[in-house]
Design an enzyme around this catalytic site. Structure first.
Site, short mmCIF file in Angstrom:
data_model
loop_
_atom_site.label_atom_id
_atom_site.label_comp_id
_atom_site.label_asym_id
_atom_site.label_seq_id
_atom_site.Cartn_x
_atom_site.Cartn_y
_atom_site.Cartn_z
N TYR A 160 0.85 -1.20 0.00
CA TYR A 160 0.00 0.00 0.00
C TYR A 160 0.89 1.25 0.00
O TYR A 160 0.52 2.30 -0.54
CB TYR A 160 -0.95 -0.02 1.21
CG TYR A 160 -2.18 0.83 1.02
CD1 TYR A 160 -3.08 0.58 -0.02
CD2 TYR A 160 -2.45 1.88 1.87
CE1 TYR A 160 -4.21 1.36 -0.19
CE2 TYR A 160 -3.59 2.67 1.71
CZ TYR A 160 -4.46 2.40 0.68
OH TYR A 160 -5.59 3.19 0.51
N LYS A 167 -3.16 8.49 2.63
CA LYS A 167 -4.39 8.35 3.43
C LYS A 167 -4.21 8.92 4.83
O LYS A 167 -5.16 9.45 5.43
CB LYS A 167 -4.82 6.88 3.50
CG LYS A 167 -5.30 6.29 2.17
CD LYS A 167 -6.49 7.02 1.60
CE LYS A 167 -7.13 6.27 0.45
NZ LYS A 167 -8.13 7.09 -0.27
P1 NAP Z 1 -12.45 3.29 -8.31
O1 NAP Z 1 -13.78 2.77 -8.62
O2 NAP Z 1 -11.33 2.93 -9.24
O3 NAP Z 1 -12.55 4.86 -8.10
C1 NAP Z 1 -11.40 5.67 -8.01
C2 NAP Z 1 -11.72 6.91 -8.78
O4 NAP Z 1 -10.69 7.90 -8.59
C3 NAP Z 1 -11.78 6.65 -10.29
O5 NAP Z 1 -12.95 7.21 -10.81
C4 NAP Z 1 -10.54 7.38 -10.74
O6 NAP Z 1 -10.53 7.75 -12.10
C5 NAP Z 1 -10.57 8.55 -9.81
N1 NAP Z 1 -9.40 9.41 -9.98
C6 NAP Z 1 -8.09 9.05 -10.00
N2 NAP Z 1 -7.33 10.15 -10.25
C7 NAP Z 1 -8.20 11.19 -10.40
C8 NAP Z 1 -8.03 12.57 -10.69
N3 NAP Z 1 -6.81 13.12 -10.88
N4 NAP Z 1 -9.14 13.36 -10.79
C9 NAP Z 1 -10.38 12.86 -10.60
N5 NAP Z 1 -10.59 11.55 -10.32
C10 NAP Z 1 -9.50 10.74 -10.22
O7 NAP Z 1 -11.94 2.77 -6.88
P2 NAP Z 1 -12.53 2.80 -5.40
O8 NAP Z 1 -11.85 1.68 -4.72
O9 NAP Z 1 -13.99 2.89 -5.43
O10 NAP Z 1 -11.91 4.15 -4.80
C11 NAP Z 1 -12.69 5.16 -4.19
C12 NAP Z 1 -12.02 5.59 -2.90
O11 NAP Z 1 -12.13 4.55 -1.93
C13 NAP Z 1 -10.53 5.91 -3.02
O12 NAP Z 1 -10.21 7.01 -2.19
C14 NAP Z 1 -9.90 4.65 -2.45
O13 NAP Z 1 -8.58 4.86 -1.96
C15 NAP Z 1 -10.87 4.36 -1.33
N6 NAP Z 1 -10.82 3.02 -0.75
C16 NAP Z 1 -10.86 1.93 -1.53
C17 NAP Z 1 -10.81 0.67 -0.97
C18 NAP Z 1 -10.83 -0.57 -1.82
O14 NAP Z 1 -10.44 -1.64 -1.33
N7 NAP Z 1 -11.28 -0.50 -3.05
C19 NAP Z 1 -10.71 0.53 0.44
C20 NAP Z 1 -10.69 1.68 1.22
C21 NAP Z 1 -10.73 2.93 0.62
P3 NAP Z 1 -9.52 6.86 -13.08
O15 NAP Z 1 -10.13 5.50 -13.16
O16 NAP Z 1 -9.50 7.62 -14.35
O17 NAP Z 1 -8.16 6.84 -12.40
#
Ligand code: NAP
Length: 265
Positions: A160, A167
């Site tokens: 990570y 984070k």
């Molecule tokens: P996701 O569906 O891939 O969503 C992440 C989003 O961030 C995508 O739409 C991505 O666009 C966008 N993004 C990246 N760079 C960007 C930028 N410069 N401007 C605007 N948007 C941008 O993944 P997710 O897991 O749901 O993530 C959502 C949040 O939850 C994140 O903060 C992640 O760290 C957090 N989270 C995830 C998990 C997990 O296990 N999945 C656990 C805890 C927390 P692109 O696809 O174009 O990059």
């Protein structure tokens, strides 16, 4: 009557129907909120628009959060679309980015540029989005801001790496923003979600294995879903949490309370 009838939400970060942001958007919509969307331009037509339209949304705007101008433009368009007196009740920031090479191997090898990009997109962008929404006069007493974090902010999680540092900065930003905006009646909180199979998660080396063993270690013995996150988001977005701000709330089946796993786990 829905808990959020008549409220307006804007959700940053939907990529597709596996996105945590989508789970949150659905929960807000089901509770009666009208939900707008902002995602990177390349995702809009293919991924985001069909989902947004499926819940009756008409506000779907591009934004790369590394650009203050693009963030500002989203709020200018929001104002134009909804009228000068309409406020933003709920603002969801559910996005992050780090280079793939910085999500494997050793943290000590993180480049200056990789560190800067991860911190800019994954932590600073919350500050920028909140600042611009406030400058546009869209936040009001009762407005609720949510972001998404992960356990790697506080404990070392293999691979990570720089995202854990980002984070940690995000969680601290939540507290400082909550202190700044509290006197205005605006709340800021984070949800620390357990692992969810999304596009962003797929970029972390070893994620599949970690996801696979999670349910064995979490007290509730199951992985979490985007619906689970949506339900806690509903609590944080609504009046139910009106005295809660600056918090990080875990939606992880209790994983973070555990110490050393037992030998038979
Ligand atoms: P996701 O569906 O891939 O969503 C992440 C989003 O961030 C995508 O739409 C991505 O666009 C966008 N993004 C990246 N760079 C960007 C930028 N410069 N401007 C605007 N948007 C941008 O993944 P997710 O897991 O749901 O993530 C959502 C949040 O939850 C994140 O903060 C992640 O760290 C957090 N989270 C995830 C998990 C997990 O296990 N999945 C656990 C805890 C927390 P692109 O696809 O174009 O990059």
């Amino acid at each position: 009557m829905g808990m959020l009838d008549g409220q307006r939400a804007l959700v940053f970060g939907v990529a597709n129907d596996h996105s945590i942001a989508w789970g949150i958007a659905q929960a807000l919509h089901e509770a009666g909120a009208s939900v707008g969307f902002s995602s990177v331009e390349s995702l809009l037509e293919r991924g985001v628009r069909p989902l947004a339209e499926s819940i009756g949304s008409t506000f779907i705007e591009p934004c790369d959060v590394q650009s203050d101008e693009q963030i500002r433009a989203v709020f200018t368009k929001w104002r134009a679309a909804h009228g000068p007196d309409e406020k933003l009740d709920i603002l969801v920031h559910a996005l992050a980015f780090a280079r793939r090479e910085d999500l494997e191997g050793s943290f000590v090898d993180t480049s200056r540029q990789g560190f800067a990009v991860a911190l800019d997109v994954s932590a600073y962008s919350l500050v920028a989005v909140v600042r611009e929404a406030r400058a546009a006069g869209l936040l009001q007493p009762g407005s609720s801001i949510l972001t998404l974090t992960y356990y790697g902010a506080e404990k070392v999680v293999s691979n990570y790496n720089v995202m854990g540092v980002a984070k940690a900065a995000l969680e601290a930003s939540v507290r400082y923003l909550a202190a700044d905006l509290g006197p205005e009646g605006i709340r800021v909180n984070a949800i620390s979600a357990g692992p969810v199979r999304t596009l962003a998660a797929a970029g972390i080396a070893g994620f599949k294995k970690m996801y696979g063993s999670f349910a064995d270690l979490a007290p509730l013995r199951q992985n979490i879903s985007i619906e689970d996150v949506g339900r806690t988001a509903l609590y944080l977005a609504s009046d139910l949490s009106r005295a809660v701000t600056g918090e990080t709330i875990y939606v992880d089946g209790g994983f973070h309370i555990m110490g050393v796993p037992s030998a038979d786990a």
